[in-house]
Motif scaffolding. Structure first.
Motif, short mmCIF file in Angstrom:
data_model
loop_
_atom_site.label_atom_id
_atom_site.label_comp_id
_atom_site.label_asym_id
_atom_site.label_seq_id
_atom_site.Cartn_x
_atom_site.Cartn_y
_atom_site.Cartn_z
N ALA A 235 1.55 1.79 15.17
CA ALA A 235 0.17 1.53 15.62
C ALA A 235 -0.53 0.52 14.71
O ALA A 235 -1.43 -0.20 15.16
N VAL A 236 -0.13 0.45 13.44
CA VAL A 236 -0.77 -0.49 12.52
C VAL A 236 0.10 -1.71 12.26
O VAL A 236 -0.16 -2.49 11.33
N PRO B 188 0.83 -1.20 0.00
CA PRO B 188 0.00 0.00 0.00
C PRO B 188 0.86 1.26 0.00
O PRO B 188 2.08 1.21 0.23
N ILE B 189 0.23 2.37 -0.26
CA ILE B 189 0.89 3.68 -0.20
C ILE B 189 0.58 4.30 1.15
O ILE B 189 -0.58 4.32 1.61
N LEU B 190 1.60 4.81 1.82
CA LEU B 190 1.42 5.55 3.07
C LEU B 190 1.02 6.97 2.73
O LEU B 190 1.73 7.68 2.01
N ARG C 45 -3.70 13.26 9.69
CA ARG C 45 -4.44 12.05 9.36
C ARG C 45 -3.55 11.13 8.53
O ARG C 45 -3.07 11.55 7.47
N PHE C 46 -3.33 9.92 9.00
CA PHE C 46 -2.53 8.94 8.29
C PHE C 46 -3.43 7.80 7.84
O PHE C 46 -4.45 7.50 8.46
N ARG D 206 -5.85 6.76 10.94
CA ARG D 206 -5.63 7.20 12.31
C ARG D 206 -5.43 8.72 12.30
O ARG D 206 -4.83 9.27 11.39
N ILE D 207 -5.93 9.37 13.35
CA ILE D 207 -5.73 10.80 13.51
C ILE D 207 -4.79 11.02 14.70
O ILE D 207 -5.09 10.61 15.82
#
Length: 326
Positions: free
Chosen positions: A53-54, A8-10, A20-21, A33-34
């Protein structure tokens, strides 16, 4: 033959308060995630916190992004980027290396919104009025929010789109009738120059309401943009109703000007956080009438469709477009 799915693209949409990510595969946005910017000393720290976090902190982890695209609230003119309303400063190249990415695109936040248009599905937009987009035609984009973003999309020979970077939100606002003339005269006494952004933004909606209140002899009590729109939607305050109606009308004027300037046969898209919340009130407004109200050029504008962007995270779609082009 087994094909390994591309990582995926970050993506990140970074404002003055929150970042916001998310991860994006094509049009699929996930793991959003914010993060509060104040909780992280730098962009790199915030991005690393998100990846942790992910579950993708370590380089080489299956499914970890190899490309990234970030939108920032501020100009991007070189490798060094300084945020307008945030202490973060960073080098694009050093951030790319620190995050273990093969490539990192960094663009202005409204450029990202503009680049989202080619990736919008039919359900991500709402047609206001008539018209039909010409395939491959130039597209105009406006975004009333905390400011007024203005851009255009120009198709390239390779099938990709280029977003125009300008400051069209600061063009001089013109009145179309005596009431608007009185409002703009009041605002000129206050600000000097009255740009489109002075009336077509969240603060601009407050300016319109304050000017109308003053013209009616009222006191200088400022409402918030949310209070004004909520009162207009509930039809509970006549000046709020008038302020929102004037906002929609003036937006039609500016959108028509932009369509004429760019020759936007591919359509005009209204993004930003304000207009989608107006719903049927915007559709019943004189926006489309004012868009077309250009005298001898009405026939030129009639075939051009006007859309409201309803996608919740259009900047992420635009960032995916930017990453693919990088």
């Amino acid at each position: 033959m087994t094909h390994t799915a591309a990582p995926p693209i970050l993506v990140a949409d970074i404002g003055g308060t929150n970042a916001r990510f998310g991860l994006i595969d094509g049009r699929n946005i996930r793991d959003v995630r914010i993060l509060r910017c104040a909780d992280h000393p730098s962009l790199e720290d915030a991005a690393r916190a998100y990846l942790a976090a992910v579950g993708l902190a370590e380089v080489g982890t299956p499914g970890r992004p190899r490309r990234g695209a970030f939108a920032v609230a501020g100009p991007v003119t070189s490798d060094h980027v300084a945020m307008t309303n945030l202490v973060w400063q960073f080098s694009i190249g050093r951030a790319r290396d620190a995050l273990g990415l093969d490539g990192l695109a960094v663009i202005n936040d409204f450029t990202a919104v503009a680049l989202s248009v080619p990736r919008l599905a039919r359900g991500d937009r709402r047609l206001v009025g008539d018209g039909e987009a010409k395939p491959g035609g130039v597209v105009a984009v406006l975004g009333p929010g905390s400011g007024l973003g203005v851009s255009g999309l120009v198709p390239g020979a390779d099938g990709r789109w280029s977003a125009l970077a300008g400051e069209g939100g600061h063009v001089t606002m013109a009145a179309a009738n005596e009431r608007e003339g009185a409002v703009l005269a009041h605002l000129r006494d206050r600000f000097g120059h009255v740009s489109a952004e002075r009336v077509l933004s969240g603060p601009g909606l407050v300016n319109l309401h304050s000017a109308l209140t003053a013209l009616e002899g009222g006191g200088a009590v400022e409402w918030t943009p949310a209070q004004i729109t909520e009162s207009a939607l509930s039809d509970s305050d006549s000046l709020c109703v008038e302020a929102v109606a004037m906002f929609c009308a003036m937006l039609g004027t500016v959108a028509g000007n932009l369509a004429l300037t760019l020759g936007a046969r591919g359509g005009v898209y209204i993004a930003g956080g304000i207009v989608p919340k107006l719903g049927p009130l915007f559709e019943r407004s004189v926006f489309r009438d004012r868009f077309l109200d250009k005298g001898r050029m009405r026939a030129f504008l009639e075939p051009i469709p006007t859309f409201v962007v309803t996608h919740e995270l259009p900047a992420f779609l635009g960032l995916a477009e930017a990453a693919d082009a990088a």
